[in-house]
Design a protein around this motif. Structure first.
Motif, PDB file in Angstrom:
ATOM      1  N   THR A 141       4.490  -7.246   0.272  1.00 11.91           N
ATOM      2  CA  THR A 141       3.695  -7.812  -0.639  1.00 11.91           C
ATOM      3  C   THR A 141       4.780  -8.572  -1.736  1.00 11.91           C
ATOM      4  N   ASP A 143       7.819  -8.963  -4.669  1.00 15.06           N
ATOM      5  CA  ASP A 143       8.213  -8.455  -5.791  1.00 15.06           C
ATOM      6  C   ASP A 143       7.330  -8.626  -7.168  1.00 15.06           C
ATOM      7  N   GLY A 146       2.084  -8.347  -6.238  1.00 14.81           N
ATOM      8  CA  GLY A 146       1.283  -7.467  -5.514  1.00 14.81           C
ATOM      9  C   GLY A 146       0.784  -8.044  -4.218  1.00 14.81           C
ATOM     10  N   PHE A 147       0.884  -9.289  -3.963  1.00 14.19           N
ATOM     11  CA  PHE A 147       0.580  -9.986  -2.832  1.00 14.19           C
ATOM     12  C   PHE A 147       1.484 -11.196  -2.302  1.00 14.19           C
ATOM     13  N   SER A 162      -0.662  -5.443   1.705  1.00 15.39           N
ATOM     14  CA  SER A 162      -0.040  -4.137   1.985  1.00 15.39           C
ATOM     15  C   SER A 162       1.000  -4.111   2.989  1.00 15.39           C
ATOM     16  N   THR A 164       4.063  -2.410   0.415  1.00 15.91           N
ATOM     17  CA  THR A 164       5.073  -2.771  -0.716  1.00 15.91           C
ATOM     18  C   THR A 164       6.419  -2.402   0.015  1.00 15.91           C
ATOM     19  N   THR A 241      -4.202   2.794  -3.439  1.00 21.08           N
ATOM     20  CA  THR A 241      -3.669   2.228  -4.593  1.00 21.08           C
ATOM     21  C   THR A 241      -2.861   0.985  -4.607  1.00 21.08           C
ATOM     22  N   VAL A 242      -2.207   0.772  -3.352  1.00 24.20           N
ATOM     23  CA  VAL A 242      -1.690  -0.426  -2.980  1.00 24.20           C
ATOM     24  C   VAL A 242      -2.517  -1.559  -2.688  1.00 24.20           C
ATOM     25  N   ASP A 245      -3.963  -2.760  -5.991  1.00 24.91           N
ATOM     26  CA  ASP A 245      -2.946  -3.395  -6.568  1.00 24.91           C
ATOM     27  C   ASP A 245      -2.989  -4.781  -6.242  1.00 24.91           C
ATOM     28  N   GLY A 246      -2.864  -5.022  -4.894  1.00 25.00           N
ATOM     29  CA  GLY A 246      -2.880  -6.504  -4.087  1.00 25.00           C
ATOM     30  C   GLY A 246      -4.166  -7.267  -4.483  1.00 25.00           C
ATOM     31  N   GLY A 249      -4.272  -8.394  -8.211  1.00 25.77           N
ATOM     32  CA  GLY A 249      -3.236  -9.234  -8.196  1.00 25.77           C
ATOM     33  C   GLY A 249      -3.798 -10.730  -7.754  1.00 25.77           C
TER      34      GLY A 249
END
Ligand SMILES: [Zn+2]
Length: 361
Positions: A141, A143, A146-147, A162, A164, A241-242, A245-246, A249
């Motif tokens: 994803t 830095d 998140g994507f 996903s 990360t 969670t990942v 976040d993506g 984002g």
């Protein structure tokens, strides 16, 4: 109405095996295979692929989301089959992409390196296109946000949600053990499945459950597919969670409060460890896809589906690719009416779940 995205969740026992098509103006659709299910799934996948017109058997992308047995078991025979050669690009994080050397510039497929050899555990194998859309480098994803978005020729808009970079680092420590188990077709021992009455879904949804922490699941490649106004999340076995976040984002990047989607293939076969309220709130959907027959791990978990039903906007549909005692409880008419959702099962056991999202743009 024209179909923009067609998602077929093939019956692959406790695993994932998805065929995704995005319609094009003329000719065959852009086509992507996502995983091959557990060992023993190949005959069914082969039968499905053989139903494609002989001159339309090209797959634009084949994704190996992660190296667990219920995802790569059927991919290993696929790679030995005639279909393997006719794939535009394989998306898979293998040994060249694991970050141990700490030097990003080395984390890319070198000339002659073989995905087939890496997956089958052989020293040499045919050289097939591998992560070309990512310049031969890892699929993660990035830095910053998140994507990352992937350029796709004459196909859908694709965003990687996903894994990360950190999750690839963690996978590296578990790599040899995991791939060895997957090649041997290792799955946990089977315990009896004990079904509990569903009762008050708000209570079921609110139960405290631990998050998924397994290294292979955390390394899952999860994707957002967008085409002609339709939008689908393919969650693989990614961490809630990942994914959250993506998705957040992407929404923030587009100036949206949430990223509303049409379809959401729930991560990890509808496990309570991955399907969290916060994830579902980040990407409200109308259709939720569940890929499992409940073998071995007794998915989908009641907590996960209860969270979907109490979180999703009005009238979501749960699409199951198997009719089992566990999934059938979710079609109870009284329950569906009380919580305002629908449940769908395959017309034939062989077909799995087929969802067609209409074009709106
Ligand atoms: Zn899985």
């Amino acid at each position: 109405m024209d179909t923009a995205i067609r998602i077929e969740v093939l019956p692959a026992r406790m695993g994932d095996c998805l065929l995704v098509e995005c319609a094009r103006g003329s000719g065959p659709p852009w086509r992507m295979l996502v995983d091959g299910g557990p060992p023993g799934s190949w005959p069914r996948l082969e039968k499905r692929l053989s139903r494609l017109e002989p001159d339309e058997r090209h797959l634009d992308v084949a994704v190996v989301t992660h190296i667990d047995s219920d995802h790569i078991g059927g991919m290993l025979p696929f790679l030995r089959s005639e279909y393997a050669e006719d794939v535009g690009d394989y998306w898979f994080n293998g040994p060249p992409h694991l970050p141990s050397k700490g030097r990003v510039e080395q984390r890319s497929v070198a000339e002659g390196q073989s995905l087939v050899a890496a997956l089958l555990g052989e020293s040499v194998g045919p050289v097939l296109p591998w992560n070309r859309a990512f310049g031969g480098g890892p699929i993660d994803t990035g830095d910053e946000f998140g994507f990352i978005e992937v350029p796709v020729q004459d196909g859908p808009r694709i965003t990687v949600l996903s894994p990360t970079y950190e999750r690839l680092t963690i996978l590296e420590r578990a790599w040899f053990e995991t791939i060895d188990q997957a090649r041997r077709g290792w799955l946990s021992e089977v315990r009896p499945d004990i079904l509990e009455p569903l009762g008050d879904l708000a209570v079921v949804a609110a139960r405290q459950t631990a998050d998924d922490t397994t290294a292979p699941n955390g390394s899952s490649i999860a994707l957002l597919i967008e085409h002609r106004g339709a939008r689908a999340v393919l969650g693989a076995d990614a961490f809630g969670t990942v994914l959250e976040d993506g998705l957040k984002g992407v929404a923030a990047h587009r100036g949206l409060p949430t990223l509303d989607v049409d379809a959401f293939k729930l991560p990890h076969h509808g496990s309570r460890r991955n399907v969290t309220r916060a994830l579902l709130e980040a990407a409200p959907a109308r259709h939720y896809l569940v890929s499992t027959n409940g073998d071995t791990y007794h998915h989908p978990d009641d907590e996960a589906l209860a969270r979907v039903v109490v979180t999703a906007p009005d009238g979501p549909t749960l699409w199951f690719n198997y009719h089992t005692q566990r999934t059938a409880r979710w079609a109870d008419p009284e329950l569906c009416e009380r919580y305002g959702y629908h449940a769908s099962f395959p017309a034939e056991p062989e077909t799995g779940a087929v969802l067609e999202l209409p074009a709106t743009a």
